[in-house]
Each structure stands twice: as C-alpha cells, then as structure tokens.
Design a protein around this motif. Sequence first.
Motif, short mmCIF file in Angstrom:
data_model
loop_
_atom_site.label_atom_id
_atom_site.label_comp_id
_atom_site.label_asym_id
_atom_site.label_seq_id
_atom_site.Cartn_x
_atom_site.Cartn_y
_atom_site.Cartn_z
N VAL A 92 0.87 -1.17 0.00
CA VAL A 92 0.00 0.00 0.00
C VAL A 92 0.91 1.22 0.00
O VAL A 92 1.84 1.32 0.81
N ALA A 93 0.66 2.16 -0.91
CA ALA A 93 1.55 3.31 -1.02
C ALA A 93 1.59 4.12 0.26
O ALA A 93 2.66 4.43 0.78
N SER A 94 0.44 4.46 0.80
CA SER A 94 0.45 5.28 2.00
C SER A 94 -0.90 5.19 2.69
O SER A 94 -1.90 4.76 2.10
N VAL A 95 -0.91 5.62 3.95
CA VAL A 95 -2.15 5.74 4.72
C VAL A 95 -2.10 7.07 5.46
O VAL A 95 -1.05 7.72 5.54
N THR A 96 -3.23 7.46 5.99
CA THR A 96 -3.30 8.72 6.73
C THR A 96 -3.02 8.48 8.20
O THR A 96 -3.72 7.71 8.86
N LEU A 97 -1.97 9.15 8.70
CA LEU A 97 -1.62 9.08 10.11
C LEU A 97 -2.25 10.27 10.82
O LEU A 97 -1.98 11.42 10.49
#
Length: 812
Positions: free
Chosen positions: A750-755
Amino acid sequence: MASYDIAAIEVKWQDRWEAAAVSRVTEGSGKPKFYNLQMYPYPSGELHMGHLRNYTYTDLLSRYKTMRGYNVLTPMGWDSFGLPAENAAIKTGVHPRDFTESRIVKMKEQLRRLGNVYDWDREVACHRPDYYRWTQWLFTRFFNEGLAYKKDAPVNWCPQDQTVLANEQVINGECERCGCEVVKRNLSQWFFKITDYAQRLLDDLDMLDKWPDRVRTMQRNWIGRSEGAQFSMDIVERPEVSIEVYTTRPDTTFGMTFVVLAPEHPLVAELTVGTEYEGPVAAFVAEVSKVSEVDRLAGGNDKQGMFLGVHATNPVNGTRMPVYIADYVLMGYGTGAIMAVPGQDQRDWDFATKYGIDIIRTVEPPADFDGEAYTGDGIAINSDFLNGMEMAEAKATIIDWFETQGKGARTVQFRLRDWLISRQRYWGCPIPIVHCGSCGAVAVPDDQLPVLLPEVDNYKPEGRSPLAAVDSFVNTTCPSCGGAATRETDTMDTFVDSSWYFLRYTDARNENEAFSRVNADYWMGIDQYIGGVEHAILHLLYARFFTKVLHDMGHVSVEEPFDALFTQGMIVKDGAKMSKSKGNVVSPDPYYERYGADAIRLYELFIGPATDDAVWNDNGVEGTSRFLDRIWRMGTGDIGTLTERAATDADAEIVKVVHRAVKKVTNDIDRFAFNTAVAALMECSNALASWMRSDEGGNQATFDEVFPMVLLVLAPMAPHMTHELWERLGNQTLLATHQWPEWDEALVAVASVTLVIQVNGKVRDRIEVPIEISEAEATEAALASPRVQAILDGAQPRKVIARPPKIVNVVI
C-alpha cells in the motif's frame, strides 16, 4: 452466545490434540528447536483470569512456532514445595502432599480446558522424590565445591510460630501467617556462595539483549557493584580492637566526625560488656530487631541511635570520634559499620544534628546551594592534601595514600549477599548433610539419595524444624567414618527448586542423572521465557547463578539460561492486581460455560498491550465471542452468499485484505503485540462479512483461497473453533501442525495511509505515511509536524503514544 456447540467442540479437540501428541517432541527432529517456557506455577488449585493471561501467551507462541516449522518444547510442572501447603496442613491436618496433589489435578484440568497443550511426558513436581533427589544431588555438588556452607546469621524470627521467615513473608514488620511482631535472631544457617559469581552475573547482563531493560537494571542494582576503599580504625579505649569500614567516598574521610555500627554488629556486645552502657544498648538492639530492614532504611524516618561509650581514631587526621549504634545501618551491607560524614550524607546529617555531633563539609557546594548535606560533585575542601581536587582525583589520591600508609586498600564490593537457603519448615527439600562429631558436615553419598522427607505428627515449627522431632530421621551414621551422626533438619528455600527445573524438563524421566548433557545442550538456552516482573530479581538471578555453576562443573554448555525474557502485565480489577488476597479474582468457569475457552483466550490477548497492566471488564469477553461467532457463521455459510462467478475487483481487493492481515498478524505475534493482531483479524473479518453480504455476494473460489488463511493465523489464538472449521472445510491434515500461511508482498503493498496526529487527545494534524511505518518513525513524523511544533513551543512532550500507521498521541 455462540451459534455452535462450544462444549462439544472443545472436548473433541482437546482429546484429539492429546491423542495426536501435538505437543510431545523429541531431540534432533531435523527442525530448528524452540524452547518455549513459562514460569511454572505454585499449585494453588484455582486459576483466575489473571493467571490465564500468562498461560494464553505461552500456548499461542507454542502453536505459532510449531506452524512456523520449529521443534517446540513447551513443558509444564509445579513449584509444589512451600508455605501454603504447610499452612493448610497446620490448619486442617491434611498432609501437604495430599493438599498439593489434589490441586495439581485441578490446575491440569483448568489448563486443559483453556486449550493449552504441553509435553506432559516431561512434567515435574518439586515435592516428588524423583525431582528432589536431584535437587539434593545438586546441593552436594555445590557443597563439595565450597559453594554451600553454614554459618551464624541474623534472620527474621517469628516468636509465635517459632520459625524463620523469608523477607517476603514479613509484612509491615509482622509475620504474614499469624500477625506476630517479627524480631531478628542469630541462627546457624545454610548459604549458597552466590557472591563468588557477582561480577559474572553483572557483566553477563550485557549479553541479555532480549531481556526488558528494566529487568536488567533491577538486577544490576540488586548486585550493586561499587568501588572504594576499606580501612580500619582503632578504638581509643580498647587498642586491641579495631573497626573495619568500607566506603565509596574515601575522598570525604577528613569530614568523618563519628562512627556507626549496625545494632547486630558483633563488636557491639564486646565493646559494652561490663560497662554502664551494656544494659541500655542491649535494650536498644532488641527494640531495633523488631523493625524490618525496609523500614530501617526508609527515608524521612527519625534515625535512632545510642553512644557505646568508646571512641575511634580517624586514620587520616588522628581525631577522636564517638562510636554509636544506629537503626539506619544494617549488618548485611558492607562491613556493618560506616564512617559517618554528615556534611556529605543526609542521614548522617540528621543523626549528627540530633545528637550534637560536629559537621564538617569536605566538598564545596555550589554557590546557590541552600540545603543541608551536599551529595553532589565538587572541589575538595577541609581535606588537607586533597584540597582543590575534583572528586575523581581526590578518591584516587586518598586510596593511594591509604595503601602507601598500610592503613587500607582499594576494594570492590557488592550489595549482593550470599543466598540464605535454610528454612526451619517441613514442606521443603531436606538438605542432604549429616553432622558427625569427628568428620563435621558430610554430604550424603549419591547412592543414598534421595533423603526422603519423613512423616511427622506435627507440621508446626516449635523453635526448630518439624523434622528435628523425628528421631528415626535425625539419628543416623556418618557416611565417612561410620560413627553415630545426626541429619541436617533444615529444608531448602523453594527458590532452589526453581533455579534448575528448566534443565530437568530437557530429560525429565532420566533415572540416572539430573539431566543428560546431550539433551541439555540440544534445548538450552531457553528461546523464550515468560513470567511476571515480580520475579525479576530473586528467581531470575538465582537461576542464572545455578546455570553458571553447572557450566563451570561441565554439566551444561550455556552460561545463561534464558535467551529472551518477556514480562507480561497484570490483570487489574477494583484498582488492584487480581489475587485471592485482594478478594478481586474473576473465575473463568462461568465464562467457559457461556462463551467458551476461545473467547476467553482472545479477550486475554485483546485486553491491552501485553507488557501493560490491563483493567478487567466483565463484558469484554462478549465482544470476542461475537467475533468468533462471525467467523463460525462465515465458515458454515450463514453469512451472505457465495457463488461460482467471474472474479471482480471486489474479489481481488478482499484477497489483498486477507494477505495484509496475515502479514500484520505474523509481525505482531513476533513482537508480542497480541492485541493489535486480534484487532487486525477483527477488521479482516468485518471486510470479509461485508464482501459476502454485498449485492453480488462473494466469489466461492476467492473464499476458498482466503478463508483457510484466516483460520490458520487465528488458530494459535482460538484453536478449538478454528480446528473444527478447518476439518469441516474438508481438510485432512491437523490444523495444529499445518504450515503457517505465506503472504504475497505484491498484494500487501500500500503506497500510504493517513496518520492522525493528536496532542492530548485532540486531532491537530493528518499526514500521509507509508503503511509499514515503524513506531519510531511515526513518533518522529508527529513531532516534526509544524502544527505540533507550534503547540510544543520548544518544550519536550511528557510522552508520545504511537500506534502506527493510524495514530500518534503527543502528551504534554
């Protein structure tokens, strides 16, 4: 309530695991070995939810490592000698052996019901002769090596029960059994010479990089290495008598204005006998003996003392100093005498102020210092040839002076004392020593072991061990000369039993040796040891000592027994650790009946981070039960629909969800993050249920691919239900021994997630981060946020709680 027959499934699979011997292992299987061990329990007979947390962790790890291809040893045994069974015998008349055996049966039933699997062929119990024979054999080896000896020593004595108490059996200065005020008394006691190994025990802590830092710190502090000087001071009125002192601050010797002996110091009676001080001093000593060492050392207490009527000579300047006894000096530390420097020690300051003794500063305090005793670094003052030196230089210089003058020497000392193992009790391992008038103390020969614990009519100590009342036991012949002799009647501290039990597990049925070197070398060291932090010092230190001694004797190849240590948090209820003494235990029995063992296991895993204490919630098992019921209904076709259709994007996405869950659970188990592993499976099951309930339903082929993966990674946590579903899916192999599933890295990427970044619980920022971001990286990213920096305004946060990749909470 679950929609399946919990009781029937649990009994079925517990029987099947036992029949299949899934936990029985042999040496040299060709697989890599994994020795997985929890601290063995005292057989109290009734497990509560606090106990089950530890046992669940161990069983999960055993099942997981087996599925990962390891040859896993997970044995079980019983720390079955000790005070509780003896107390019960005194109270009820039931023999401690019968009391103990009945409770072992009960605990085995409870562990089986939880679903735990152990190699019961290796079961040990300390009270059984086939075990304590070898405990005695080990004692004789220590004795022959000069590591076991007997000497007079002050002990905790209960006047009512007429017995010695261990420090942990003294509560607020009173006997935990009867509430009587405990006093100090000198008795002849057996010791193990653990101080011979103090430096190695300290140095080798550096090897234990898989131990919690706080445990290693606790052991370092307990061993307590210090460097300083030891010197003697002559008594003015008694030139033939001198007092030995040890100090870590010899640079302050010019500020010594009085000398203090521990009330138990042997010179106290010698210096006062026949003088006007004899009676008052004896009364003071008797009064101090009633106070625990912890209370005597406690800060803030009014320090009590008494002048002995004599003076000592300060060796560096020849000044005449009064000699006192005081309650804040203990015989067990250093030499039992201290040089009192009130200018640099607050306790000495308080004592000097109270008794009108001179105070001389020997270290220059800072200009803004407005306290009393100054304990920090600084320049030496009022110290003759040391004046103007920094502390390190002054210490080295004065020690050189002591050695040049022949008045003292550089010395290394340890806070650690030799291990007192004598107990004047019945229910313990008899010490295998015979006392002969001609030969002295003689070890019982190997072919006469075990020295069996005799039957007694009265279990209660009456000023001596109950064994001393059994003439047929006491009276014997000397193994050396054949003359009349008597047996030792003390029994051993139960910490002796627990200092080597893990070695007996490697070869538990061996009738010719305590354990074979071959077996011990195959299994040791222990790859994972699990237990409470309350054992961080004594048990773990003693076990390390035993292992080093046995290594030096050639019985084992390892010098450290426990490669990795995990100390779990406690279960808390009503504001206190769950325990019988607190009256706040929660029995698992009604939860077994209503929700089943799997739901209990999952809740123990899910309740919070494994290292932290967790507050018990009576309704918590309801949530894990609903999760398991959802898995069951998926596996039996009671949720949504499954059809034979062409694959869609939704099907491809659910495959990714499951692969991500497999990776997450695997990584979380490896780092003991069991709560987040359960949470990941809950999220995965929600996604699966939504997919199956969608308008187009689930794809049967996709389900057949991913659902077995879910069962496999859930199996170590909830073994009963997962085994049943695995079989119902048509699998012929036993799930417990099936290979752990692999994930596809291409599917989990997964490229990125919201932290989400919070400050004191309020959302302050959101940033995109890689899905695999570590806890350290998430913390760094949160603290680098301009919005967080603006709030901190240059200050440091009190703590940062990171739960990557989803949230970080900065606490200020």
